[in-house]
Design an enzyme around this catalytic site. Sequence first.
Site, mmCIF file in Angstrom:
data_model
loop_
_atom_site.group_PDB
_atom_site.id
_atom_site.type_symbol
_atom_site.label_atom_id
_atom_site.label_comp_id
_atom_site.label_asym_id
_atom_site.label_seq_id
_atom_site.Cartn_x
_atom_site.Cartn_y
_atom_site.Cartn_z
ATOM 1 N N LYS A 45 46.517 51.667 48.442
ATOM 2 C CA LYS A 45 47.600 52.065 47.541
ATOM 3 C C LYS A 45 47.103 52.804 46.306
ATOM 4 O O LYS A 45 47.726 53.770 45.860
ATOM 5 C CB LYS A 45 48.440 50.859 47.131
ATOM 6 C CG LYS A 45 47.753 49.890 46.196
ATOM 7 C CD LYS A 45 48.693 48.788 45.751
ATOM 8 C CE LYS A 45 47.985 47.809 44.826
ATOM 9 N NZ LYS A 45 47.518 48.444 43.596
ATOM 10 N N THR A 46 45.974 52.353 45.742
ATOM 11 C CA THR A 46 45.459 53.029 44.548
ATOM 12 C C THR A 46 45.076 54.464 44.889
ATOM 13 O O THR A 46 45.330 55.398 44.115
ATOM 14 C CB THR A 46 44.245 52.278 43.984
ATOM 15 O OG1 THR A 46 44.615 50.924 43.704
ATOM 16 C CG2 THR A 46 43.739 52.938 42.709
ATOM 17 N N ASP A 230 52.506 51.072 39.415
ATOM 18 C CA ASP A 230 51.697 50.328 40.380
ATOM 19 C C ASP A 230 52.047 48.844 40.307
ATOM 20 O O ASP A 230 52.590 48.373 39.306
ATOM 21 C CB ASP A 230 50.211 50.541 40.054
ATOM 22 C CG ASP A 230 49.298 50.082 41.173
ATOM 23 O OD1 ASP A 230 49.797 49.794 42.275
ATOM 24 O OD2 ASP A 230 48.078 50.008 40.945
ATOM 25 N N GLU A 231 51.737 48.091 41.359
ATOM 26 C CA GLU A 231 51.971 46.636 41.404
ATOM 27 C C GLU A 231 53.412 46.296 41.018
ATOM 28 O O GLU A 231 53.678 45.388 40.227
ATOM 29 C CB GLU A 231 50.991 45.902 40.474
ATOM 30 C CG GLU A 231 49.524 46.157 40.770
ATOM 31 C CD GLU A 231 49.025 45.460 42.022
ATOM 32 O OE1 GLU A 231 49.844 44.857 42.727
ATOM 33 O OE2 GLU A 231 47.809 45.524 42.288
ATOM 34 N N GLN A 261 52.889 40.030 48.041
ATOM 35 C CA GLN A 261 51.859 39.700 47.055
ATOM 36 C C GLN A 261 52.453 39.427 45.672
ATOM 37 O O GLN A 261 51.757 39.525 44.664
ATOM 38 C CB GLN A 261 50.823 40.827 46.969
ATOM 39 C CG GLN A 261 50.068 41.048 48.261
ATOM 40 C CD GLN A 261 48.964 42.071 48.117
ATOM 41 O OE1 GLN A 261 47.898 41.801 47.559
ATOM 42 N NE2 GLN A 261 49.201 43.273 48.619
ATOM 43 N N ARG A 614 42.015 38.662 50.863
ATOM 44 C CA ARG A 614 40.904 39.145 50.019
ATOM 45 C C ARG A 614 39.653 39.376 50.869
ATOM 46 O O ARG A 614 38.713 40.029 50.433
ATOM 47 C CB ARG A 614 40.541 38.118 48.935
ATOM 48 C CG ARG A 614 41.600 37.788 47.879
ATOM 49 C CD ARG A 614 42.258 39.000 47.296
ATOM 50 N NE ARG A 614 43.449 39.351 48.051
ATOM 51 C CZ ARG A 614 44.044 40.542 48.008
ATOM 52 N NH1 ARG A 614 43.523 41.503 47.276
ATOM 53 N NH2 ARG A 614 45.128 40.794 48.712
#
Length: 730
Positions: A45-46, A230-231, A261, A614
């Site tokens: 995504k980044t 973002d997020e 998330q 993770r």
Amino acid sequence: MIPCTICRKMVGAMDEWQTLNEAQREAVSYGEGPLLIFAGAGSGKTRVLTMRIAHLISARGVSPRRILAVTFTNKAANEMRERIEQLVGSAQVRQMWVGTFHAICARILRESGRPLGIDPEFVVFDEDDQLSVVKEVLKLLDIDEKRFAPRSILNFISRAKEKLIPPHLYTPVDYFTQIVGRVYPHYQERLEACHALDFDDLLMKTVQLFEQHPDVLERYQKRFLYVLVDEFQDVNQAQYRIVKHLSAMHRNLCVVGDDDQSIYSWRGADVGIILSFERDFPDAHVVKLEQNYRSTQPILDAAFHVVQKNARRAPKRLWSEKRDGLPITVTEVQHEREEAMVVAQHIALSVQQLGRKYGDFVVLYRTNAQSRTFEEVFLNYRIPYQIVGGVRFYQRKEVKDVLAYLRVIQSPSDDVSLLRIINVPTRGIGLQTVEVIRQLAAEQGISLWEAIEHPDLSNRLTMRAYSAVVAFRDLIRYLRTLREKSSVTDLLNEVLKRTDYLQRLGDTRDPEVQSRVENVRELLTATQQFDAGPEAERGLAGFLESVALVADVDSLQESSDRVTLMTVHAAKGLEFPVVFLVGMEEGLFPHIRAINDDPNVEEERRLCYVAITRAKERVHITHARLRSVFGTTSGMFESRFLHDIPEGLRLTWSPAELAHPLPAAQPAPQVAPRTQDAYRVGQRVRHHKFGEGVIMKCEPQTDDHLLTVVFPNAGIKQLLASIAKLEKLS
């Protein structure tokens, strides 16, 4: 002719474009209007967000100054800025606004907050400062802080601000919130008197500014043609209002997130915001990024089977080209000591025999208190580790002392910081003198600094006390004259020089003193990095703001070869080759507070999903039959989340199998803690805390012994031989 450097950037961007998958390209190249990108864990995504910004600049000709990119941590903001710089050049990035919600709001308020009466030189109070103010108000109102915990009161005030409820509109619902309702207005008045804002004020005041002063809002709306967030699953109502206001004119709002998330409801995040985005923006274009580049397929499948039980989630499922990964392992141990020891042995053997690095491993737990056992055992096994979420660098006393000087130089009305340094290092200004200054300030309705400068103060103090106050006043006045013409580093050096702070810490041969000196010197490293960076032009105010907004995860040293210990909450956004997810028991994970509450259980499921995803290669889960919490040992049951993972995706391992992860063809060498001589039943021993005792039972454990010892002065204790360090008396 196009400069060669720009040509190279364009070629690099084209190469990057070729590596995107179909969904990523769709997200990067989408044109006008609202855009919702569901970006699963490890889906890049980044990269997509930064490529979209680069595409807007290079392909669509959008001026960088008309782009606003918002994220949640300084670490993420810096990474985004660096990636964009690699694609379009540093000159372009300098024109953009890239930062956290709090940093962006602070910048807006410094630029345009005067209509709300906000001093552009305001300071940002961190949690310690906020607690100091709450305690001061409780004392003023004669409220017992033992009955009404300052931190709890502060949490309630924070929740009110997240909901944009100012003090005069706060409505108590029970006796405790009546106390909060009394404290809240005084708390806010103290902040205003100090020319300070807390973290929640940065958001709430920005909303107030936009809604009460449409001309200010219009100026920012015209500036920002594209807004990217973002997020997005972590935004609260105040943050959502801000981005909706900023994007209302052009409607080019791009949000990136993953409802699976969303794990921060306890600090105001509302998963319903991302799930309702299509209702708020019916014409929104939706892209799902479901290809995972981090984990193996068995890891993704296990995580999916846990989170799919949630009723409130968008339909999606991650997949990976790494199809041949190993199943998750699940190990039941006797107690938390054995849990820590088998993890330690696994790591030690993996480093010694399998070529792993310590930095490949992370130990994730539900609560911070679980770290203590791992710290003790890791020290015993000489395993290097770092803790994320412990005492942060900027919270250490000596660092806060020096920062308090800088904050008073920036804003003398900051009473909290002034009280911290007025007699640090000692300069003859005692408690009685401070109380006189306080009384004068209260009588006149002024700040402590104004009281120090008040002509009547000399009549209230002895000559000696007044001389000490004058010396302090003149020091601050002098340092303030340097503020505009000096770098932050030069100013800090001058503070240290004029106060003799380092010299007066004590004998540098003392390891503790040396550590404090090193911490202050590390702060100088931070100021040097700031002075050399893109924010240097904002001077002292910019540096203090960046320090106040540092998050726990920003302190993570990813290049360090140490095992990382952290809560699952702190781990979001990170990745590790091997994940140990420990303490998977009912009442711990899911937490006891969530067990009988469906929305909270759903968040616990999302938290478990985050923990599992993770991992790049391996996930090892442990749970204990017995666990000691706050001095009480209780029987435990394995977490319900383990039952959600199909048998084909998990293996049951014994503690010995987890402790010795070598291939069957290789005999597993014993990795023992520090050498312990044999103990025997009936042996007299001495413990450093419990005194003399007699061993009544000696039980073998994994490379250790559990001793039951009767201490006449302390009762019966169970101790591990490797940890207890008992002195033999017979």
